[in-house]
Write an enzyme that holds these catalytic residues in place. Structure first.
Site, mmCIF file in Angstrom:
data_model
loop_
_atom_site.group_PDB
_atom_site.id
_atom_site.type_symbol
_atom_site.label_atom_id
_atom_site.label_comp_id
_atom_site.label_asym_id
_atom_site.label_seq_id
_atom_site.Cartn_x
_atom_site.Cartn_y
_atom_site.Cartn_z
ATOM 1 C CG HIS A 119 0.590 6.381 -0.355
ATOM 2 N ND1 HIS A 119 -0.569 6.760 -0.991
ATOM 3 C CD2 HIS A 119 0.314 5.468 0.577
ATOM 4 C CE1 HIS A 119 -1.617 6.622 -0.362
ATOM 5 N NE2 HIS A 119 -1.137 5.712 0.781
ATOM 6 C CG HIS A 176 -1.616 1.224 1.622
ATOM 7 N ND1 HIS A 176 -2.993 1.070 1.625
ATOM 8 C CD2 HIS A 176 -1.212 2.417 1.815
ATOM 9 C CE1 HIS A 176 -3.532 2.282 1.796
ATOM 10 N NE2 HIS A 176 -2.419 3.160 2.008
ATOM 11 C CD GLU A 177 2.161 3.375 3.738
ATOM 12 O OE1 GLU A 177 2.283 4.515 3.299
ATOM 13 O OE2 GLU A 177 1.064 3.096 4.432
#
Ligand SMILES: [Zn+2]
Length: 269
Positions: free
Chosen positions: A68, A64-65
């Site tokens: 980003h 998920h990070e």
């Protein structure tokens, strides 16, 4: 106070594990092992499922990070590190995204990735029976069910429009686009984040008192983290310059925080 341990690099980005992550990993693994549908597997299998499911959960937080970070890179913004810590994961960007559209896309990339992982894990869960040997089928299904649930919660909770969560950054991007002033937009989003955090804390206190279930106290701890992060951001933007020649202190980097699935529901499989 706590040390961060670099454990490797992903797509050129340093991956750190904060000392505060280890107790939360152990707690999550134990909670999954003791959840009703897992406990029936017998304690060795239950703890193995807990250990693996918690690792896969944090691996999905890292992905998920990374979503980003790689979206930010697409807009020319590098990420100095991705860290796992007590409250989930954080990608520390070296600069703010260059405009509101880039800001919104960087923020949305994380929840979109979590939703994709949830769908993939759900699909894999449906395919377990014909693929995995019968001996491991129940354990594999339990892990995949947990990963589906946790990533769905991760995607949904992070879309709440309260800073510092991803939804709060989308709100900031929207206000930035409408007003043309990034700092004012950030300050407003931070205020919304503080209001949400205080409401979340109050809901946690009510839940503890009403149900006498101490697990809800964790909501209050998470709410405290959200309020503190938003407050630090708000204060940094609102602090007046001390001297005319000195610029007010501004956050130099942008942090994209993902709060773990534990915040939105009790751990269950
Ligand atoms: Zn995120």
């Amino acid at each position: 106070m706590f040390r961060a341990y670099p454990i490797g690099r992903l797509c050129g980005i340093r991956l750190d594990v904060h000392a505060s992550w280890f107790p939360i990993y152990a707690l999550i693994a134990a909670t999954i092992a003791n959840a009703e549908p897992v406990r029936v597997l017998g304690w060795i299998d239950a703890y193995a499922v807990g250990a693996v499911a918690a690792l896969v959960l944090f691996a999905s937080v890292v992905v998920h990070e990374l979503a980003h970070a790689l979206t930010a890179r697409r807009f020319g913004v590098q990420t100095s590190s991705i860290s796992l810590f007590l409250f989930g994961g954080v990608a520390t960007l070296e600069a703010e995204p260059p405009g509101p559209l880039a800001d919104a896309l960087v923020a949305l990339a994380g929840p979109a990735m979590s939703a994709a992982i949830a769908l993939a894990a759900y699909g894999a869960m449906l395919a377990v029976d014909p693929v995995v040997p019968v001996r491991y089928a129940d354990s594999a299904a339990a892990i995949l069910a947990y990963v589906t649930f946790a990533n769905a919660v991760l995607a949904t909770f992070n879309l709440i429009p309260a800073y510092p969560m991803d939804g709060g950054r989308v709100l900031r991007a929207l206000l930035w686009r409408l007003r043309g002033d990034r700092d004012r937009a950030t300050a407003t989003a931070a205020l919304v984040g503080i209001a949400f955090g205080l409401s979340f804390a109050a809901a946690g206190v009510v839940a503890v008192v009403a149900t006498r279930t101490w697990q809800f106290a964790w909501y209050v701890v998470v709410a405290g983290f959200l309020v503190r992060t938003s407050w630090v951001q708000y204060r940094a933007l609102r602090r007046p310059p001390v001297l005319v020649s000195v610029r007010p202190s501004r956050p130099s980097a942008s942090e994209v925080v993902s709060v773990g699935a534990r915040t939105a529901d009790r751990w269950s499989v």
